[in-house]
Design a protein around this motif. Structure first.
Motif: not given
Ligand SMILES: O=C(O)CCC(=O)C1=CC=C[C@@H](O)[C@@H]1C(=O)O
Ligand SMILES: [Mg+2]
Length: 382
Positions: A186-196
């Motif tokens: 079970p894998l997830m990603a957290d970008a902490n608002s790094a993208y637009t």
């Protein structure tokens, strides 16, 4: 419940390993530990999750200290609280924002209240689980190889979900190599608002790796663009930073900005508001999980308690104390057995703050008493 004393302690714990996200690297954790005492000497404990700098949200350790000293503690000392719900629903309602400051003192009152009711905090909140499944949050490492090694270690310890911090340039290749090495975790990603929204193609590429969710890809205070992005992605978006209140959650669900919400007690202004967001999501079939803010054992204890509510159906970030601290400030420390934490059944948070450890890591403290105004307080630099 008459609170006769509030003690604020500025704490500094060194992290065992630096923790890097898309916006900062943390080497230690500075935070405010809050103790509220009733006239019979019973204490309730909680911590502020605000960071020293305004990089996660607009609050900081210093803004929290100001709000506690100049607004929240005087209100608490001058009112007879019947139930902790009254704090954010009534007494603190006129105060805009400052959610982490409110949560820090409200959580301590919830702990005291549960002790007075001779109930575990989990039961006082309406939670029923006797154990909770937990995952782990893995920061940005120096190499993919180091990330794979970290996942291997956590997997051997039984963690139920793996959250990887991502940012442009540390995303597609990383996820592709992790998924190839661990096809079924079970894998997830957290970008902490790094993208637009200009990064839609990059984020859409992550749809090929069966991620459970992508957490907070866009701006920390956005709900509208996340709705546009969710329409472009197969992978569920989970909102963290964007959800500050029950109203934010209601609007995000109405717009389809996310399919999962990461509830953090501090970010939403405390346990009463966290419960309300949990209940709203439960009514609308939206799963939630409990995010972490690199808390000490006191904050971890609160996270465990809230996670016993029924709609916390996804593993959260409340990993073992030993992954963060050489020395936690509670006894016993939080331990994880094969990815599970047993929920304490003693009154309140269920873990005993250790005054010996607390004093060791306190840099300064201040005590506020009923018979004195906030200005007439004892300060002691330790
Ligand atoms: O406490 C944990 O292990 C979770 C740490 C974590 O992922 C975070 C901590 C603090 C702020 C953020 O950088 C990040 C998050 O977004 O959840
Ligand atoms: Mg997050």
């Amino acid at each position: 419940m008459k609170i006769s004393q509030v003690i604020l302690r500025h704490m500094k714990l060194d992290l065992l390993h630096p923790f890097t996200t898309s916006f900062a690297t943390e080497y230690d954790r500075e935070f405010i530990l809050v103790e509220v005492r009733s006239e019979d000497g019973t204490s309730g404990w909680a911590e502020s999750v605000a960071m020293p700098d305004p990089v996660y949200n607009e609050e900081t350790v210093k803004t929290n200290w100001h709000m506690l000293e100049d607004y929240l503690i005087p209100i608490l000392l001058h009112n007879d609280i019947q139930h902790p719900d009254e704090l954010t629903e009534q007494y603190f309602a006129f105060i805009k924002g400052n959610y982490m400051a409110k949560a820090a003192i409200e959580g301590a009152v919830w702990d005291l209240y549960a002790k007075k009711q001779n109930q575990p905090l989990s039961s006082a909140l309406g939670g029923t689980k006797k154990q909770i499944e937990v995952g782990v949050s893995i920061g940005i490492k120096d190499s993919v190889a180091e990330t794979l090694k970290t996942i291997e270690s956590r997997l051997s310890e039984g963690y139920k979900r793996f959250k990887l911090k991502i940012k442009p340039g540390w995303d597609i290749e990383l996820i592709e190599k992790v998924r190839s090495a661990f096809p079924d975790i079970p894998l997830m990603a957290d970008a902490n608002s790094a993208y637009t929204l200009n990064d839609v193609d990059r984020l859409r590429a992550l749809d090929d790796y069966q991620l459970m969710m992508i957490e907070q890809p866009l701006a920390y205070n956005d709900i509208i663009d996340h709705a546009d992005l969710q329409a472009e992605l197969k992978t569920p978006i989970c909102l963290d930073e964007s959800i500050h209140s029950l109203d934010d959650a209601r609007k995000a669900l109405k717009l389809g900005s996310c399919k999962i919400i990461n509830i953090k007690i501090g970010r939403v202004g405390g346990l009463t508001q966290a419960k309300k967001i949990h209940d709203l999501c439960q009514d609308q079939g939206i799963p939630v999980w409990c995010g972490g803010m690199l808390e000490s054992g006191v904050g971890r204890a609160h996270n465990i308690a809230i996670t016993t509510l029924p709609n916390f159906v996804l593993p959260g970030d409340t990993a073992a104390s030993s992954l963060y601290w050489a020395d936690d400030i509670i006894e016993p420390e939080v331990t994880v057995e094969n990815g599970w934490i047993s929920v304490p059944d003693s009154p309140g948070i269920g873990y005993q703050p250790s005054l010996e450890k607390i004093n060791k890591y306190t840099t300064y403290s201040r005590t506020y008493r009923t018979e004195r105004t906030a200005a007439q307080t004892e300060s002691c630099l330790i």
